[in-house]
Design a protein around this motif. Structure first.
Motif: not given
Length: 319
Positions: A1-8, A259-266, A285-291, A305-310
């Motif tokens: 599965m690919t993600v739009r906007g993957l980092p260069m 406060t929160g841990n380092l986010a795995t997605e970040d 992973l993003v889909a899992t955290s959104a779920w 996660v917020r940036a890739l929420a769509h």
């Protein structure tokens, strides 16, 4: 599965080719939730994390329910995920906790020490040395049974009661945990006050103590937005194990300023941009955290996660 906007992908010199992410979302991430998360939801969370390619997923903690009520279902949860082809570490505070974990077939356990007297008192109601003495037979018995042991060390950089923590003080407890038999150490910035220079200073002092960098992991909280910068400093020093929590969940129930841990997605976004292999499918992973954020009833604090929420919404429809 690919993600739009993957980092260069632009590799940087002096960094490891691969990083092992020690995922703590299901334990450290959920332990501070006020509302009880159903056992079945926790199990599904772990399964989805494994499906996203994470190979080390801390499942739960065998502490007394009075300490951490959210994890009172450890005996019910662990069998629901034990068949997964991943490593499933669990926390054990004492020999009773170890007994409970071993009875369910756990092969990776962790003990949790403190670099400061104040936090040792708040977390374990013991001095630092009394806590180490309590852990010694736990580690000895676990190693005799062929079980891998991780030593968590909290307050390595700052303490809410004591302020900045002297580097030699941290080194002393690290040495004690390794001499006790721990296979690896996780250096915790429990209240998120570390900065890259402090990270480098601690790692250099551990080098001088001849504590191998291969035995070290880092565990940063993002209280002041420094977690990724601190992680990069650790990677440049040779660290290849990084703790992170899916969706940026978590804190510490015994340190209210944590406060929160380092986010795995970040973390994954940064590592993949640097050309460092993690084995993680960022889209899943993003889909899992959104779920999970949906189950908790609030948005994920992870910027990625917020940036890739769509895209996560589309992935969720496919699952």
């Amino acid at each position: 599965m690919t993600v739009r906007g993957l980092p260069m992908t632009v590799p940087a010199p002096g960094l490891p080719e691969r990083v092992r992410i020690h995922e703590v979302g299901a334990r450290d991430g959920l332990q501070n939730e006020q509302a009880t998360v159903p056992t079945e939801v926790k199990a599904e969370f772990v399964r989805r994390l494994a499906g996203a390619g994470l190979t080390t997923i801390e499942a739960t903690s065998f502490v007394h329910p009075r300490w951490v009520p959210q994890l009172a279902d450890a005996e019910q949860l662990f069998p629901l995920v034990a068949d997964l082809p991943v490593e499933l570490p669990v926390l054990v505070p004492n020999e009773r906790g170890l007994d409970r974990a071993l009875a369910l077939g756990a092969r990776r356990v962790a003990v949790f020490a403190s670099a400061t007297e104040s936090f040792a008192k708040a977390n374990l109601n013991r001095t630092v040395d009394e806590a180490l003495a309590m852990f010694a037979p736990v580690v000895e018995r676990a190693k005799a049974d062929g079980v891998h042991v991780r030593g968590y060390l909290s307050m390595c950089f700052g303490d809410p009661w004591e302020g900045a923590v002297p580097v030699p003080q941290v080194v002393r407890v690290c040495r004690a945990l390794l001499d006790m038999g721990c296979d690896e150490l996780s250096l915790g910035d429990t209240i998120g006050v570390a900065t890259p220079g402090h990270v480098v200073a601690l790692l250099a002092a551990l080098d001088e103590e001849r504590i191998p960098v291969g035995a070290l992991g880092v565990h940063f909280h993002d209280t002041y937005g420094q977690a990724l910068a601190n992680t990069l400093a650790a990677l440049q020093h040779g660290v290849t194990t990084v703790d992170a929590s899916a969706g940026g969940l978590g804190g510490c129930p015994f340190a209210k300023s944590a406060t929160g841990n380092l986010a795995t997605e970040d973390l994954v976004w940064m590592l993949h941009g640097l050309g460092i292999d993690t084995g993680v499918d960022l889209g899943r992973l993003v889909a899992t955290s959104a779920w999970m954020a949906g189950r908790l009833g609030r948005p994920s604090p992870s910027r990625t996660v917020r940036a890739l929420a769509h895209k996560a919404d589309e992935d969720l429809k496919e699952q």
